[in-house]
Write an enzyme that holds these catalytic residues in place. Sequence first.
Site, PDB file in Angstrom:
ATOM      1  N   GLU A  58      -4.509   3.695   5.994  1.00  0.00           N
ATOM      2  CA  GLU A  58      -4.319   3.417   4.564  1.00  0.00           C
ATOM      3  C   GLU A  58      -4.970   4.558   3.767  1.00  0.00           C
ATOM      4  O   GLU A  58      -4.505   4.945   2.704  1.00  0.00           O
ATOM      5  CB  GLU A  58      -4.996   2.076   4.239  1.00  0.00           C
ATOM      6  CG  GLU A  58      -4.938   1.710   2.784  1.00  0.00           C
ATOM      7  CD  GLU A  58      -5.544   0.332   2.502  1.00  0.00           C
ATOM      8  OE1 GLU A  58      -5.299  -0.622   3.267  1.00  0.00           O
ATOM      9  OE2 GLU A  58      -6.276   0.236   1.505  1.00  0.00           O
ATOM     10  N   SER A  63     -10.709  -0.608   3.683  1.00  0.00           N
ATOM     11  CA  SER A  63      -9.878  -0.729   4.887  1.00  0.00           C
ATOM     12  C   SER A  63      -9.356   0.645   5.295  1.00  0.00           C
ATOM     13  O   SER A  63      -8.719   1.317   4.481  1.00  0.00           O
ATOM     14  CB  SER A  63      -8.676  -1.628   4.621  1.00  0.00           C
ATOM     15  OG  SER A  63      -9.117  -2.893   4.227  1.00  0.00           O
ATOM     16  N   ARG A  80       0.830  -1.216   0.000  1.00  0.00           N
ATOM     17  CA  ARG A  80       0.000   0.000   0.000  1.00  0.00           C
ATOM     18  C   ARG A  80       0.863   1.265   0.000  1.00  0.00           C
ATOM     19  O   ARG A  80       0.581   2.238   0.695  1.00  0.00           O
ATOM     20  CB  ARG A  80      -0.943   0.027   1.216  1.00  0.00           C
ATOM     21  CG  ARG A  80      -1.878  -1.148   1.318  1.00  0.00           C
ATOM     22  CD  ARG A  80      -2.903  -1.177   0.179  1.00  0.00           C
ATOM     23  NE  ARG A  80      -3.834  -2.265   0.364  1.00  0.00           N
ATOM     24  CZ  ARG A  80      -3.630  -3.516  -0.060  1.00  0.00           C
ATOM     25  NH1 ARG A  80      -2.508  -3.822  -0.715  1.00  0.00           N
ATOM     26  NH2 ARG A  80      -4.533  -4.445   0.129  1.00  0.00           N
TER      27      ARG A  80
HETATM   28  C1  LIG Z   1     -15.541  -0.576  -0.608  1.00  0.00           C
HETATM   29  C2  LIG Z   1     -14.078  -0.323  -0.882  1.00  0.00           C
HETATM   30  C3  LIG Z   1     -13.213  -1.380  -1.070  1.00  0.00           C
HETATM   31  C4  LIG Z   1     -11.858  -1.160  -1.317  1.00  0.00           C
HETATM   32  N1  LIG Z   1     -11.031  -2.228  -1.512  1.00  0.00           N
HETATM   33  C5  LIG Z   1      -9.720  -2.045  -1.755  1.00  0.00           C
HETATM   34  C6  LIG Z   1      -8.848  -3.162  -1.959  1.00  0.00           C
HETATM   35  O1  LIG Z   1      -9.268  -4.316  -1.950  1.00  0.00           O
HETATM   36  N2  LIG Z   1      -7.536  -2.923  -2.177  1.00  0.00           N
HETATM   37  C7  LIG Z   1      -7.029  -1.656  -2.220  1.00  0.00           C
HETATM   38  O2  LIG Z   1      -5.812  -1.517  -2.427  1.00  0.00           O
HETATM   39  N3  LIG Z   1      -7.837  -0.578  -2.043  1.00  0.00           N
HETATM   40  C8  LIG Z   1      -9.149  -0.739  -1.807  1.00  0.00           C
HETATM   41  N4  LIG Z   1      -9.979   0.344  -1.609  1.00  0.00           N
HETATM   42  C9  LIG Z   1      -9.399   1.696  -1.624  1.00  0.00           C
HETATM   43  C10 LIG Z   1      -9.513   2.453  -2.981  1.00  0.00           C
HETATM   44  O3  LIG Z   1     -10.578   1.970  -3.733  1.00  0.00           O
HETATM   45  C11 LIG Z   1      -8.231   2.366  -3.796  1.00  0.00           C
HETATM   46  O4  LIG Z   1      -7.140   2.865  -3.073  1.00  0.00           O
HETATM   47  C12 LIG Z   1      -8.362   3.144  -5.120  1.00  0.00           C
HETATM   48  O5  LIG Z   1      -7.231   2.938  -5.933  1.00  0.00           O
HETATM   49  C13 LIG Z   1      -8.550   4.632  -4.887  1.00  0.00           C
HETATM   50  O6  LIG Z   1      -8.933   5.185  -6.128  1.00  0.00           O
HETATM   51  P1  LIG Z   1      -9.644   6.590  -6.224  1.00  0.00           P
HETATM   52  O7  LIG Z   1      -9.675   6.946  -7.669  1.00  0.00           O
HETATM   53  O8  LIG Z   1     -10.931   6.583  -5.533  1.00  0.00           O
HETATM   54  O9  LIG Z   1      -8.570   7.503  -5.471  1.00  0.00           O
HETATM   55  P2  LIG Z   1      -8.824   8.763  -4.519  1.00  0.00           P
HETATM   56  O10 LIG Z   1      -9.468   8.302  -3.263  1.00  0.00           O
HETATM   57  O11 LIG Z   1      -9.510   9.844  -5.266  1.00  0.00           O
HETATM   58  O12 LIG Z   1      -7.342   9.195  -4.225  1.00  0.00           O
HETATM   59  C14 LIG Z   1      -6.511   8.383  -3.420  1.00  0.00           C
HETATM   60  C15 LIG Z   1      -5.122   9.040  -3.331  1.00  0.00           C
HETATM   61  O13 LIG Z   1      -4.513   9.040  -4.609  1.00  0.00           O
HETATM   62  C16 LIG Z   1      -4.192  10.370  -5.034  1.00  0.00           C
HETATM   63  N5  LIG Z   1      -4.499  10.395  -6.472  1.00  0.00           N
HETATM   64  C17 LIG Z   1      -5.674  10.022  -7.055  1.00  0.00           C
HETATM   65  N6  LIG Z   1      -5.557  10.105  -8.389  1.00  0.00           N
HETATM   66  C18 LIG Z   1      -4.310  10.541  -8.648  1.00  0.00           C
HETATM   67  C19 LIG Z   1      -3.590  10.830  -9.853  1.00  0.00           C
HETATM   68  N7  LIG Z   1      -4.147  10.684 -11.065  1.00  0.00           N
HETATM   69  N8  LIG Z   1      -2.313  11.293  -9.762  1.00  0.00           N
HETATM   70  C20 LIG Z   1      -1.711  11.448  -8.525  1.00  0.00           C
HETATM   71  N9  LIG Z   1      -2.350  11.185  -7.368  1.00  0.00           N
HETATM   72  C21 LIG Z   1      -3.623  10.729  -7.434  1.00  0.00           C
HETATM   73  C22 LIG Z   1      -5.095  11.265  -4.211  1.00  0.00           C
HETATM   74  O14 LIG Z   1      -4.514  12.550  -4.044  1.00  0.00           O
HETATM   75  C23 LIG Z   1      -5.157  10.506  -2.901  1.00  0.00           C
HETATM   76  O15 LIG Z   1      -4.005  10.769  -2.137  1.00  0.00           O
HETATM   77  C24 LIG Z   1     -11.351   0.160  -1.365  1.00  0.00           C
HETATM   78  C25 LIG Z   1     -12.229   1.241  -1.179  1.00  0.00           C
HETATM   79  C26 LIG Z   1     -13.587   1.009  -0.949  1.00  0.00           C
HETATM   80  C27 LIG Z   1     -14.509   2.175  -0.772  1.00  0.00           C
END
Ligand SMILES: Cc1cc2nc3c(=O)[nH]c(=O)nc-3n(C[C@H](O)[C@H](O)[C@H](O)COP(=O)(O)OP(=O)(O)OC[C@H]3O[C@@H](n4cnc5c(N)ncnc54)[C@H](O)[C@@H]3O)c2cc1C
Length: 352
Positions: free
Chosen positions: A336, A240, A166
Amino acid sequence: MPLILQERVSLKSLNTFGVDGRAAWFARAHSVEDLACLRADARLRDLPWLVLGGGSNVLPVGDIEAVVVQVAIPGVADAGRDGAARLVRVGAGEPWAALVERLVADGRPGLENLALIPGLAGAAPIQNIGAYGLELAERLHAVTVWHAADAGLRELPVHDCGFGYRDSVFKRDRSGARIVVGLTLRLPDPWQAVTGYAELERELAARGCVQPGPSDIFDTVCTLRRRKLPDPARLGNAGSFFKNPVVDRARHAELIERFPSMVSYPLAGGRYKLGAAWMIEACGLRGYTRGRAAVFEGQALVLVNRGGASGADILALARDVQERVRHKFGVTLEPEVCIVGAQHPAQALLAD
Ligand SMILES: Cc1cc2nc3c(=O)[nH]c(=O)nc-3n(C[C@H](O)[C@H](O)[C@H](O)COP(=O)(O)OP(=O)(O)OC[C@H]3O[C@@H](n4cnc5c(N)ncnc54)[C@H](O)[C@@H]3O)c2cc1C
């Protein structure tokens, strides 16, 4: 698509916790040219940037005095081969779950263990998403990054991304200076199943799947995830909330002596990953509610917004959980989820 810059925008629909908070400015970038336009805008000159994908791994706490930029760059295209792998280029704005489903369905498997993870592709390398025995780093060739300083594009090979559990160089640099605009995926061809994860193995066996194909793994992972994780559309959450802490051999032995049923997994190099959910449960916190925020009944690693919680309420609950686990086990749970607040980007609201 036109670039629209808005002032004082509510973030409520832009994070899966569903907590409110206003961004000083908000824009959705559909191309690198949009990013350059925003960088050149005099009104935004002195403000930090917060880059957002689908908001499924952030907790906004209060208003954000920053330019919040959602990277919505589209595109999925074959990019040839590299040895025993096919390369696929993906725009940062592609929704991750739909991308995995599409690639499996049209015969380009390899990501099925990472099915149904919310968010956009551009955020996937930030914390090196992982699930069911696979991490993104194992399926990545390179990350395309846009640098704010010179508006230049650079291709970062996977081995230069500092990937860990992570973690990545991008996660450690929250300045908003490096924006992921695309990924090049590396999908093994011929395909090989990744089935070593105990829960996945059990479920496949229960289905009588002896030699699972990509769709079997995709369907099974989806079923398992739907069974245990709350749908953010119904109950605000970010998956998480805490990472599983990693300790060395001596610390692990000490903990196991005191808590023989503690859940842990051996890692390379004699280190151990401790089950954070087990520790939270052992503190009696499964279902624990504090105002409108709660530890999810079905999975103690997940914190939920029961409706009307603020980012500060979720953060207070997280601190409470962190403190109780530290008190009982002497172990600090690290978030996380990326906590973003008024102090962005210099915040360390829940750091050790
Ligand atoms: C129900 C649920 C289940 C999940 N299960 C998992 C799992 O199994 N495994 C796992 O690893 N994660 C999991 N996650 C967490 C999450 O989905 C992941 O981390 C996902 O990759 C986040 O994507 P996002 O586009 O929503 O990012 P955001 O929440 O919008 O951003 C996350 C971080 O990334 C940065 N960021 C976003 N886009 C960019 C970009 N283009 N360039 C630079 N920085 C950027 C943001 O500034 C922030 O710091 C889960 C979340 C939920 C709600």
